[in-house]
Each structure stands twice: as C-alpha cells, then as structure tokens.
Scaffold this motif. Structure first.
Motif, mmCIF file in Angstrom:
data_model
loop_
_atom_site.group_PDB
_atom_site.id
_atom_site.type_symbol
_atom_site.label_atom_id
_atom_site.label_comp_id
_atom_site.label_asym_id
_atom_site.label_seq_id
_atom_site.Cartn_x
_atom_site.Cartn_y
_atom_site.Cartn_z
ATOM 1 N N SER A 204 27.653 18.169 38.588
ATOM 2 C CA SER A 204 27.081 17.288 36.808
ATOM 3 C C SER A 204 28.711 16.134 37.118
ATOM 4 N N PHE B 160 25.449 25.996 39.803
ATOM 5 C CA PHE B 160 25.462 24.493 38.769
ATOM 6 C C PHE B 160 26.390 24.428 37.883
ATOM 7 N N GLY C 221 28.788 22.631 35.971
ATOM 8 C CA GLY C 221 28.530 21.541 34.475
ATOM 9 C C GLY C 221 30.174 20.206 34.299
ATOM 10 N N VAL D 94 26.817 29.883 37.573
ATOM 11 C CA VAL D 94 26.901 28.578 36.749
ATOM 12 C C VAL D 94 28.604 28.469 36.725
ATOM 13 N N ALA E 151 30.347 26.949 33.021
ATOM 14 C CA ALA E 151 30.081 25.870 31.625
ATOM 15 C C ALA E 151 31.338 24.554 32.683
ATOM 16 N N ALA E 152 30.660 23.385 31.418
ATOM 17 C CA ALA E 152 31.353 22.321 31.649
ATOM 18 C C ALA E 152 32.783 22.354 31.358
ATOM 19 N N VAL F 227 27.397 33.479 35.582
ATOM 20 C CA VAL F 227 27.581 32.719 34.216
ATOM 21 C C VAL F 227 29.317 32.574 33.358
ATOM 22 N N VAL G 103 32.628 30.256 31.747
ATOM 23 C CA VAL G 103 33.346 29.553 30.983
ATOM 24 C C VAL G 103 34.519 29.333 30.621
ATOM 25 N N PRO G 104 34.979 28.295 29.895
ATOM 26 C CA PRO G 104 36.016 27.935 29.906
ATOM 27 C C PRO G 104 36.972 28.757 28.384
ATOM 28 N N VAL H 219 30.643 35.098 30.513
ATOM 29 C CA VAL H 219 29.892 35.646 29.730
ATOM 30 C C VAL H 219 28.333 36.403 29.941
ATOM 31 N N LYS H 220 27.830 35.719 31.062
ATOM 32 C CA LYS H 220 26.952 36.645 31.281
ATOM 33 C C LYS H 220 26.471 36.237 32.560
ATOM 34 N N ASP I 163 20.318 33.791 33.854
ATOM 35 C CA ASP I 163 18.904 34.566 32.532
ATOM 36 C C ASP I 163 18.130 33.572 32.406
ATOM 37 N N LYS J 191 18.433 25.507 30.778
ATOM 38 C CA LYS J 191 19.351 25.081 30.260
ATOM 39 C C LYS J 191 19.615 23.942 31.378
HETATM 40 C C1 LIG Z 1 26.960 27.768 30.288
HETATM 41 C C2 LIG Z 1 25.591 26.917 29.838
HETATM 42 C C3 LIG Z 1 24.580 26.075 30.956
HETATM 43 C C4 LIG Z 1 25.303 27.824 28.825
HETATM 44 O O1 LIG Z 1 24.910 28.349 29.477
HETATM 45 P P1 LIG Z 1 23.502 29.652 28.464
HETATM 46 O O2 LIG Z 1 22.735 30.505 29.859
HETATM 47 O O3 LIG Z 1 22.409 28.771 27.519
HETATM 48 O O4 LIG Z 1 24.403 30.424 27.806
HETATM 49 P P2 LIG Z 1 24.118 30.871 26.416
HETATM 50 O O5 LIG Z 1 23.864 30.115 25.075
HETATM 51 O O6 LIG Z 1 23.302 32.233 26.453
HETATM 52 O O7 LIG Z 1 25.646 31.750 25.709
HETATM 53 C C5 LIG Z 1 26.072 33.344 26.478
HETATM 54 C C6 LIG Z 1 27.319 33.540 25.327
HETATM 55 O O8 LIG Z 1 28.443 32.216 25.755
HETATM 56 C C7 LIG Z 1 28.798 31.465 25.140
HETATM 57 N N1 LIG Z 1 29.303 29.448 25.597
HETATM 58 C C8 LIG Z 1 27.977 29.445 26.294
HETATM 59 N N2 LIG Z 1 28.362 28.375 26.670
HETATM 60 C C9 LIG Z 1 29.314 27.754 25.915
HETATM 61 C C10 LIG Z 1 30.008 27.270 26.747
HETATM 62 N N3 LIG Z 1 30.308 25.977 27.443
HETATM 63 N N4 LIG Z 1 31.809 27.296 25.881
HETATM 64 C C11 LIG Z 1 32.043 28.279 25.609
HETATM 65 N N5 LIG Z 1 31.158 29.748 25.473
HETATM 66 C C12 LIG Z 1 30.200 29.085 25.516
HETATM 67 C C13 LIG Z 1 27.917 30.727 24.397
HETATM 68 O O9 LIG Z 1 28.602 31.162 22.854
HETATM 69 C C14 LIG Z 1 27.525 32.921 24.061
HETATM 70 O O10 LIG Z 1 28.303 33.736 23.481
HETATM 71 P P3 LIG Z 1 27.740 34.414 21.750
HETATM 72 O O11 LIG Z 1 27.370 36.088 23.089
HETATM 73 O O12 LIG Z 1 29.673 35.351 21.725
HETATM 74 O O13 LIG Z 1 27.180 34.675 21.418
HETATM 75 C C15 LIG Z 1 26.422 25.346 29.146
HETATM 76 O O14 LIG Z 1 27.118 26.185 27.878
HETATM 77 C C16 LIG Z 1 26.813 24.143 29.497
HETATM 78 O O15 LIG Z 1 28.281 24.357 30.052
HETATM 79 N N6 LIG Z 1 26.121 23.746 30.274
HETATM 80 C C17 LIG Z 1 26.361 22.239 31.033
HETATM 81 C C18 LIG Z 1 26.573 20.878 29.973
HETATM 82 C C19 LIG Z 1 26.855 19.708 31.523
HETATM 83 O O16 LIG Z 1 27.477 20.423 32.091
HETATM 84 N N7 LIG Z 1 25.697 19.210 31.492
HETATM 85 C C20 LIG Z 1 25.291 18.726 32.883
HETATM 86 C C21 LIG Z 1 25.596 17.104 32.323
HETATM 87 S S1 LIG Z 1 26.077 15.164 33.443
#
Ligand SMILES: CC(C)(COP(=O)(O)OP(=O)(O)OC[C@H]1O[C@@H](n2cnc3c(N)ncnc32)[C@H](O)[C@@H]1OP(=O)(O)O)[C@@H](O)C(=O)NCCC(=O)NCCS
Length: 254
Positions: A131, A155, A157, A173, A175-176, A210, A212-213, A236-237, A240, A246
């Motif tokens: 990304s 992926f 982020g 994955v 996360a960002a 997956v 995350v920071p 965190v998981k 799925d 996402k």
């Molecule tokens: C990782 C990501 C894809 C989310 O994945 P997801 O499968 O939808 O995750 P969920 O929403 O089921 O979250 C699972 C748990 O992690 C936490 N979590 C998810 N993303 C998080 C993040 N970025 N930072 C901190 N916590 C995060 C949620 O709050 C949840 O916690 P909980 O169970 O205590 O409530 C998303 O956070 C992400 O980073 N997207 C990428 C955005 C990006 O970079 N785009 C590209 C632009 S060019």
C-alpha cells in the motif's frame, strides 16, 4: 569479478533466472551469496556518471542505472525509478513515485503503490499489495544475511515497514502503520505466544496472521512510574472473510 561478469549477473537477475534468495522446500528462505557479492561488486566497480531526464540531473554508479519497465509491467508516469538488476514479473503495477532497488524481485500481479520502497534484494511474492508508503527495507550486507521476504497474497498496509530480513508468510495482513524489524517481539493474541527472531531464523509472521500496531508496557519501575510503553506488533486474528473484503483490490485497477 569483472565488469562483464557483473553485467551478466544483473541481466540474469532482471530476467528472473537467478534471484537474491530462494525458498527451500521446507519453507526456509536462503540467500544467494553470489548475487549479493556481485551487487556489492557492481557498486565497487561503478564509476559516477551524470545523466539527465529533461531538466532533472542525476549522478550515480554507471553499473546500476535505472532500467526500463519490462513487457507486461505497468509503471504509471511520475517519479518512479526501477534500478538495474530488479526483477518485475508480468502484471505488476507500480504507482508513482516508487523506488525498486537492485536485486529486488516482485512476482506476478503485485501492486507497488505510491511512495512505496522495495529495498535491495527484497523478495515480493505473487498478488502482494504494497500500500501507499509501505517500506520494504533492503538487505545487502553481510552477504549471508537473508533479505526481507513478503510471500504470496500478503497485504502490507499504508505506511507499514518491514526491515532486516523479516519474513512475512503468505496471506498475512500488516495493518497500516505496523513496523517489523528483526528485534520486534510479536504478540499473538490468538495462540497466546510471543514470536521472536533468533540467530538462525529471522522473525517470521505466520501465514494469514493479521498484525496491527500495538503497545506494551516498558519494563522497570522507572518506566512504569512514567506510564511508558513500547511499540508492539500484535496478531489480533487470523485472516477471515471480513479481512479479505477489507483488503480486496478492485479488479478494474489492474
Ligand atoms: C487490518 C485491517 C485490514 C482490518 O482487518 P479486519 O479483519 O477487518 O479486522 P477487524 O475489524 O475484524 O479487527 C479485529 C480486531 O483488531 C482491531 N484492529 C483492526 N485493525 C486495527 C488497526 N489498524 N489498529 C489497531 N487495531 C486494529 C479491531 O479493533 C479488533 O479488535 P477487537 O476484537 O478488540 O474489537 C485494517 O485495520 C487495515 O489496516 N486496513 C488497511 C488500510 C490500508 O492500509 N489501506 C491501503 C491504503 S493505500
């Protein structure tokens, strides 16, 4: 090594005939010392050369100039440089600006988004999404050091960074904003374990994780009294259907 040998090796890297690291049948990634030595030799043998593109001027080693995009690779106009000795497979898309360094390997269908770095010798698998501003660090020295590896369907982020030979297994994955170095300790909330790199095996993010920071409390009374915390990547998981949705890339962008 002679200049001719260095040139031949850079050609072989660009054609994908050889690469800076190879996945073994047991899943370990083993660096190719000869490739790394040749790349270092290319720097040593190179002579500074001034080049220009319109009003822009550059000065760099003549052995490692930018290369032209190969057939079947889309490089969107605007400030990207792909260096000699980098391999890009068919279907790769590079958004500007990006920097893809010598020895990097980017496999079929991967997307290198704007402001992304693919550092020297980094190995990027198939259908990987790097990304915007994702930073994949380069590893050249020592020659025996394993480069950063991002396996198929990962992926990465926005603004995430992977450095120092860390290996991210397929479908994971990041996360960002997730930062991983060889010293990172990753906390797996699902399997309740800590994941660390060792002298023999680099820090490896498990398949489909997956990450995350997060933060963890800094150790010691002094730190605790001040409420200090350190960065801590957290699993965190495991991936799925929601994560897939996402992180899916619109096929029309291809
Ligand atoms: C990782 C990501 C894809 C989310 O994945 P997801 O499968 O939808 O995750 P969920 O929403 O089921 O979250 C699972 C748990 O992690 C936490 N979590 C998810 N993303 C998080 C993040 N970025 N930072 C901190 N916590 C995060 C949620 O709050 C949840 O916690 P909980 O169970 O205590 O409530 C998303 O956070 C992400 O980073 N997207 C990428 C955005 C990006 O970079 N785009 C590209 C632009 S060019």
């Amino acid at each position: 090594m002679t200049r001719e040998e260095v040139v031949a090796l850079l050609d072989a890297l660009e054609s994908g005939e050889i690469r800076a690291a190879q996945r073994q049948t047991d899943g370990r990634w083993v660096p190719n010392r000869a490739v790394k030595e040749a790349i270092l030799e290319a720097f040593r043998l190179g002579v500074d050369l001034e080049t220009s593109a319109g009003p822009l001027a550059f000065r760099d080693k003549d052995t490692l100039p930018p290369r032209r995009p190969p057939e079947g690779v889309r490089v969107v106009p605007g400030g990207t440089a792909i260096r000699r000795g980098a391999y890009l497979a068919r279907g790769v898309i590079v958004a500007p600006p990006a920097w893809i360094n010598v020895g990097a390997y980017v496999d079929e269908g991967s997307l290198v988004d704007s402001h992304a770095l693919v550092g020297s010798c980094a190995q990027i698998g198939r259908r990987v999404h790097l990304s915007a501003a994702a930073q994949i660090g380069g590893v050249l020295e020592p020659v025996g050091a394993v480069p950063v590896v991002i396996e198929d369907d990962v992926f990465v982020g926005g603004g995430a960074g992977v450095y120092e030979g860390v290996c991210v297994r397929s479908r994971a994955v990041l996360a960002a904003g997730t930062i991983l170095t060889s010293s990172s300790v990753v906390f797996d909330l699902v399997d309740e374990r800590e994941i660390r790199g060792t002298a023999d095996a680099p820090l490896t993010i498990p398949e489909g994780a997956v990450v995350v920071p997060g933060t963890r409390g800094a150790s010691g009374e002094w730190a605790r009294a001040r409420g200090l915390a350190l960065a801590a990547p957290v699993i965190v998981k495991y991936r799925d259907a929601k994560t897939d949705a996402k992180t899916a890339l619109e096929s029309a962008l291809r």
